[in-house]
Motif scaffolding. Sequence first.
Motif, PDB file in Angstrom:
ATOM      1  N   TRP A  36       0.887  -1.178  -0.114  1.00  0.00           N
ATOM      2  CA  TRP A  36      -0.005  -0.065   0.051  1.00  0.00           C
ATOM      3  C   TRP A  36       0.841   1.243  -0.245  1.00  0.00           C
ATOM      4  N   LEU A  38       0.898   4.099  -1.787  1.00  0.00           N
ATOM      5  CA  LEU A  38      -0.033   4.836  -2.729  1.00  0.00           C
ATOM      6  C   LEU A  38       0.516   5.911  -3.503  1.00  0.00           C
ATOM      7  N   LYS A 144      -6.698   2.887  -4.637  1.00  0.00           N
ATOM      8  CA  LYS A 144      -5.691   2.545  -5.291  1.00  0.00           C
ATOM      9  C   LYS A 144      -5.616   2.757  -6.866  1.00  0.00           C
TER      10      LYS A 144
END
Length: 587
Positions: A36, A38, A144
Amino acid sequence: MCRRVLKLREKNLVILIFAFFTLACFGGTFFLPDFWDLGGSEKLSAHVPVRMFVPDAGAHGQGVDGDVHKKDDSDRLWDKIRKNFLAKPPLTVRRDEEQFPVTPSPLPANPSLNKKKSDGVGGGGGPSVGRSADDEESKMRRMKIVQMMQHAWSMYEKHAWGENELKPISKRGHSANIFGHSKMGATIVDGLDTLYLMGLTEEFARGRQWVKESFRFEANSDISVFEVNIRFVGGLLACYALSKDAVFKDKAVEIADKLLPAFETETGIPYAILNLQTGSRKNWSWASGGCSILSEFGTLHLEFAYLSNITGNPVYLQKVTRIREYISKMERQDGVYPNYLHPSTGRWGQRHTSLGALGDSFYEYLLKSWLQNKTDALAKSMYDEAMKTVMDRLLQTSRNGLVYFAEMKNGRLEHKMDHLACFTGGMIGLGAEHSDDKEKHMKVAKDIGKTCYESYDRTATKLGPEAFRFEDSSEATTTRSQEKYYILRPEVIETYFYLWRLTKNNMYREWGWQAAQALEKHCLIKDGGYTGIKDVYDAHSAKDDVQQSFFLAETLKYLYLLFSPDSTLDLDRWVLNTEAHPLPVLV
């Protein structure tokens, strides 16, 4: 002397211990999953179970509540997600929001602070029992996809602004012959409505300003009437429908008016290629002796009907209605629609029928024209007849039970299915509710979705080939080099989206997420955008160095909608054109 030796040993021991802990920290930083991020600096692994990264979905759907250490890890992971997402300045709605009102999706709260028991969600293979359509996992995945869109767009802005497409490795503009080699900002026009739906208001505003001030539809060579219609006219009309900004309507009308000479034929069937400067018209040299192509002249109705609706000018609807009426009266050998029709003689060309390339969106627009305007009874009757025929003649089942649409050439089947044909799972599912046999049509839709998933799952990259075959011991794969490439196509994800909407079976979201992970792993260029790959069966495939405009218009939009609430785009109020541009239902 002995004391000095002892001190040296002590120092060595301390250094050894320190080195051990340093190595452990280094390994934890670089080798443990860090999905994660991002900010786009990490690649997803297509082979790591999704549940590893989801705070609310432990093994067997039990979550992480039972282990306080896992809960702490989950909280820290969620904090990192939010921190990375907020690294960029927050999205703001500008003062001129009356022109394009957008409400950015809010960041979700920490799921561990407000968690409910969830049953039956562990493997993603069954219906979403106990899971809301917009749970925390879906919000994270949607977040995402927004980041992926921001990366694709920002790299295009940085390296190829105003060009048609981006070469993400070369970091320069790209233009295919369908655009006439002129700089017409295809990626801007194609991607704007995706930005709008995602709430990316600043990016949308910059694109809108470019359309207003810099867009010129003045190709200095031949252009494809079909591609210009679905990408430019469709993209601009979608932006107008969503924002009510007259800039987009005016530009769409300007383009459509310049396309009208292509319709000046004895039959009303338009030519495929138009030169805006000379006015000359022609068809592709390889298209069966000068014929027009079924999927091209059959994929104009949605846009032109909406143009007449918003302008009051009937000429656009008249042009496409004439096409529909002409081909409805033609006799068809074998009962199927051939892919070629000559615009002057009005005769069918080569006997080749496909729901993939050359035929695909003709069938799509029969159904969607009726969904756009329920009074269009001719479109509905033609769709129903066509689906009955192709299911009788082209629908096949492999030795191991995979269902697919074959192609027909000169009355004989070729057991090949294009990636493009994978849209049919979504189309048939969408039409099932309005068919005479809903159960049969839904089964076919789901079976096609499963087959197209297998075409992805049986590759090293978990991305599907341009075409796959069913011959000898091969099923849903190909050994032909010219069919192994993947150019960021959306059709498989399109079907996942429609089947999710129609069934709420979480399996389709899981399949879509696998595709998103594969895109990040194999197609992401960190400082360039996204590229296609040349061999989906090679985990280290060479890249094709093109970020297609439809990647922003379709692939990322379908992924975003797949993980969004139904209200984001209500299919009772909107119909998506073949480039995934939403147009309003009229009647």
